[in-house]
Design a protein around this motif. Structure first.
Motif, PDB file in Angstrom:
ATOM      1  N   GLU A 118      11.857  -7.530  24.215  1.00 26.89           N
ATOM      2  CA  GLU A 118      11.237  -6.612  23.252  1.00 26.89           C
ATOM      3  C   GLU A 118      11.986  -6.537  21.927  1.00 26.89           C
ATOM      4  OE1 GLU A 118      10.525  -2.821  25.045  1.00 26.89           O
ATOM      5  OE2 GLU A 118       9.336  -3.640  26.691  1.00 26.89           O
ATOM      6  N   GLN A 119      12.803  -7.527  21.642  1.00 28.03           N
ATOM      7  CA  GLN A 119      13.490  -7.607  20.362  1.00 28.03           C
ATOM      8  C   GLN A 119      13.257  -9.002  19.787  1.00 28.03           C
ATOM      9  OE1 GLN A 119      14.659  -6.555  17.415  1.00 28.03           O
ATOM     10  NE2 GLN A 119      16.184  -5.239  18.402  1.00 28.03           N
ATOM     11  N   THR A 120      13.194  -9.082  18.452  1.00 30.62           N
ATOM     12  CA  THR A 120      13.034 -10.371  17.779  1.00 30.62           C
ATOM     13  C   THR A 120      14.310 -10.705  17.022  1.00 30.62           C
ATOM     14  OG1 THR A 120      10.651 -10.000  17.536  1.00 30.62           O
ATOM     15  CG2 THR A 120      11.643 -11.697  16.152  1.00 30.62           C
ATOM     16  N   TYR A 121      14.724 -11.963  17.110  1.00 30.00           N
ATOM     17  CA  TYR A 121      15.971 -12.422  16.495  1.00 30.00           C
ATOM     18  C   TYR A 121      15.698 -13.622  15.593  1.00 30.00           C
ATOM     19  CZ  TYR A 121      18.147  -9.737  20.282  1.00 30.00           C
ATOM     20  OH  TYR A 121      18.527  -8.739  21.158  1.00 30.00           O
ATOM     21  N   LEU A 122      16.466 -13.709  14.523  1.00 30.77           N
ATOM     22  CA  LEU A 122      16.453 -14.877  13.656  1.00 30.77           C
ATOM     23  C   LEU A 122      17.560 -15.827  14.088  1.00 30.77           C
ATOM     24  CD1 LEU A 122      15.380 -16.210  10.958  1.00 30.77           C
ATOM     25  CD2 LEU A 122      17.320 -15.081   9.850  1.00 30.77           C
ATOM     26  N   LEU A 123      17.214 -17.105  14.282  1.00 27.19           N
ATOM     27  CA  LEU A 123      18.196 -18.147  14.572  1.00 27.19           C
ATOM     28  C   LEU A 123      18.091 -19.198  13.479  1.00 27.19           C
ATOM     29  CD1 LEU A 123      17.728 -16.797  17.442  1.00 27.19           C
ATOM     30  CD2 LEU A 123      18.329 -19.008  18.404  1.00 27.19           C
ATOM     31  N   ASP A 124      19.225 -19.720  13.054  1.00 27.81           N
ATOM     32  CA  ASP A 124      19.208 -20.711  11.979  1.00 27.81           C
ATOM     33  C   ASP A 124      20.386 -21.657  12.115  1.00 27.81           C
ATOM     34  OD1 ASP A 124      18.917 -22.132   9.599  1.00 27.81           O
ATOM     35  OD2 ASP A 124      18.245 -20.372   8.490  1.00 27.81           O
ATOM     36  N   THR A 125      20.096 -22.937  12.217  1.00 30.10           N
ATOM     37  CA  THR A 125      21.150 -23.952  12.201  1.00 30.10           C
ATOM     38  C   THR A 125      20.903 -24.948  11.071  1.00 30.10           C
ATOM     39  OG1 THR A 125      22.482 -25.375  13.643  1.00 30.10           O
ATOM     40  CG2 THR A 125      20.070 -25.614  13.781  1.00 30.10           C
ATOM     41  N   GLY A 126      20.095 -24.538  10.076  1.00 31.75           N
ATOM     42  CA  GLY A 126      19.742 -25.429   8.982  1.00 31.75           C
ATOM     43  C   GLY A 126      19.881 -24.806   7.610  1.00 31.75           C
ATOM     44  N   PRO A 137      19.358  -9.926  14.953  1.00 33.34           N
ATOM     45  CA  PRO A 137      18.177  -9.112  15.249  1.00 33.34           C
ATOM     46  C   PRO A 137      17.456  -8.684  13.976  1.00 33.34           C
ATOM     47  CG  PRO A 137      20.167  -7.806  15.512  1.00 33.34           C
ATOM     48  CD  PRO A 137      20.615  -9.222  15.269  1.00 33.34           C
ATOM     49  N   LEU A 138      16.151  -8.529  14.076  1.00 33.35           N
ATOM     50  CA  LEU A 138      15.358  -8.113  12.921  1.00 33.35           C
ATOM     51  C   LEU A 138      15.344  -6.600  12.743  1.00 33.35           C
ATOM     52  CD1 LEU A 138      14.521 -11.076  12.863  1.00 33.35           C
ATOM     53  CD2 LEU A 138      12.156 -10.354  12.501  1.00 33.35           C
ATOM     54  N   ASN A 139      16.215  -5.878  13.466  1.00 34.09           N
ATOM     55  CA  ASN A 139      16.248  -4.419  13.348  1.00 34.09           C
ATOM     56  C   ASN A 139      17.263  -3.936  12.321  1.00 34.09           C
ATOM     57  OD1 ASN A 139      18.725  -4.834  14.573  1.00 34.09           O
ATOM     58  ND2 ASN A 139      18.200  -3.804  16.491  1.00 34.09           N
ATOM     59  N   GLY A 140      17.898  -4.846  11.582  1.00 29.28           N
ATOM     60  CA  GLY A 140      18.833  -4.465  10.541  1.00 29.28           C
ATOM     61  C   GLY A 140      20.286  -4.419  10.966  1.00 29.28           C
ATOM     62  N   ASP A 141      20.557  -4.548  12.257  1.00 28.80           N
ATOM     63  CA  ASP A 141      21.946  -4.520  12.732  1.00 28.80           C
ATOM     64  C   ASP A 141      22.724  -5.725  12.199  1.00 28.80           C
ATOM     65  OD1 ASP A 141      21.341  -2.259  14.117  1.00 28.80           O
ATOM     66  OD2 ASP A 141      21.380  -3.181  16.114  1.00 28.80           O
ATOM     67  N   THR A 142      23.993  -5.493  11.890  1.00 24.32           N
ATOM     68  CA  THR A 142      24.861  -6.558  11.401  1.00 24.32           C
ATOM     69  C   THR A 142      25.470  -7.332  12.564  1.00 24.32           C
ATOM     70  OG1 THR A 142      25.422  -5.350   9.377  1.00 24.32           O
ATOM     71  CG2 THR A 142      26.953  -7.077  10.061  1.00 24.32           C
TER      72      THR A 142
END
Length: 261
Positions: A118-126, A137-142
């Motif tokens: 029930e949480q959405t996360y951004l992943l990036d290796t590019g 997380p897309l909830n603003g947490d650092t």
């Protein structure tokens, strides 16, 4: 186990017997960032290919070349899907820090959204050297990693509804703008990635179609190579060397395991 799953694990040195859990993603992202070079050598050499799953396997896992966001993140996306994760690709517009504005030539960055419990996360290796190395997380947490602090702020822009911000360790004291993306509009198919590649290859405003650029995270910093300089960051200290063509060819092989195309 599929060819991609097997080759990807072999490439980043993860056992074919290991279950890839959400907790394990920190390790997967770390290994991916220090294994795959972010670079544009194929564009500079005018040797780009149609973006397909098979071509990504051949380029990144068999020929062991580097790539840009529209290659590195889709490869990781396919790996995640094949290991049971619920993920999608999204397009973003990168922030031009020099002009203090978006680049405005199309949403040419590709990243991954992963949905877990029930949480959405951004992943990036590019994203060059600006990699979170952890799901954000897309909830603003650092999220804090050895590469710095990262967060996704809910913010409506002309290109999306979220903005990735970061403070790289040893480099920034204030939050920097990374890119904006729309979490409600996933990439529909591979055709979108080919349209995006064409913009990056052809558009005069593209930063990737003029001169070679290769960068990769290391265990204690990162290395960046252009046609006239080589910069090493190690434990917060940088060393820059001016180079010529012969030295470029030597360094691209020594530090990135690549050949000039």
């Amino acid at each position: 186990m599929s060819e991609l799953n097997t080759l990807f694990r072999r490439k980043i040195k993860v056992s074919t017997n290991e279950e890839i859990t959400f907790t394990a993603l920190n390790t997967i992202l770390e290994k991916t960032a220090t294994t795959f070079p972010f670079g544009n050598l194929s564009i500079i050499a005018n040797k780009t290919e149609v973006v397909t799953k098979e071509n990504l396997i051949n380029k990144l896992l068999i020929r062991n070349e580097g790539g840009l966001c529209f290659e590195l993140n889709p490869l990781l996306y396919f790996f995640l899907i094949e290991n049971g994760f619920n993920a999608t690709l999204v397009r973003g517009e990168v922030y031009n820090d020099e002009k203090q504005d978006w680049y405005h030539f199309g949403r040419t960055h590709v990243a991954i959204l992963l949905h877990h419990e029930e949480q959405t996360y951004l992943l990036d290796t590019g994203f060059g050297g600006n990699l979170p190395l952890k799901p954000v997380p897309l909830n603003g947490d650092t999220v804090i990693s050895r590469n710095g602090d990262f967060r996704v702020q809910r913010q409506q822009t002309e290109y999306g509804n979220n903005v990735l911000q970061f403070k790289l360790r040893y480099k920034h004291t204030d939050w920097q703008m990374g890119y904006t993306f729309d979490s409600n509009h996933p990439v529909a198919d591979m055709m979108e990635l080919n349209e995006l590649q064409e913009i990056i290859v052809q558009d005069e405003r593209s930063p990737f179609n003029k001169s070679p650029l290769i960068t990769k995270l290391t265990s204690n910093g990162n290395v960046t190579l252009t046609n006239n300089s080589f910069t090493q960051w190690s434990h917060g200290k940088s060393k820059k060397e001016q180079i010529d063509e012969a030295r470029f060819k030597q360094l691209v092989h020594q530090y990135f395991g690549l050949q000039v195309l």
